[in-house]
Motif scaffolding. Structure first.
Motif: not given
Length: 118
Positions: A60, A62, A65, A78, A85, A87, A89, A103, A107, A110
Motif C-alpha cells: 500500500l 499511502a 497530496d 504504483k 495500491g 492511496w 489522502c 483513515a 486503508q 482493507k
C-alpha cells in the motif's frame, strides 16, 4: 522538511508539538550522518524500478497530496509494483499516519482483509 509536515500542525497542535519534541531529542550526529552519508549514497527508488517489478508482495503506497516531493516517486512505484495500491489522502502531508490516523488504519485494514481472502 517542515513544508511537507505542516498539515499536522494545522490538524493536531499537540501531535505537532510531540513530533517537534521527538525531533529535538534525536542525535544531531545521527541526523547529520543520515543526511550526509546514508541518503545521498543509497540508490534512488527510480533506479530500482526493474527489481521492484518482480515483487509479488502486496504494497500500500499511502501519501498525502501535500507531500509534493513524494508524489512522483509513488506514482512510479504504483506503475512498477504489480500488487501495489495507491492511496492519496487529501489535505495531508508526509506524516499521514499521524494526521489521518483513522483513515490510514482503515486503508491498512482493507489491505489486510484482502490479503487474508486470497
Amino acid at each position: 522538511m517542515v513544508r511537507t509536515r505542516i498539515q499536522l500542525k494545522y490538524k493536531d497542535t499537540r501531535s505537532w508539538q510531540e513530533f517537534q519534541e521527538r525531533l529535538r531529542h534525536c542525535s544531531p550526529l545521527g541526523l547529520s550522518n543520515t543526511m550526509v552519508r546514508c541518503q545521498p549514497l543509497r540508490p534512488s527508488l527510480h533506479d530500482l524500478a526493474d527489481q521492484f517489478s518482480t515483487m509479488r508482495t502486496p504494497v500500500l503506497l499511502a501519501l498525502g497530496d501535500e507531500d509534493g516531493p513524494c508524489l512522483e516517486t509513488n506514482l512510479m512505484l504504483k506503475t512498477v509494483l504489480p500488487n501495489a495500491g495507491l492511496w492519496i489522502c487529501p489535505n495531508t502531508g508526509h506524516t499521514i499516519n499521524l494526521e489521518e490516523q483513522a483513515a490510514f488504519n482503515a486503508q491498512l485494514d482493507k489491505l489486510s482483509c484482502r490479503g487474508r481472502a486470497r
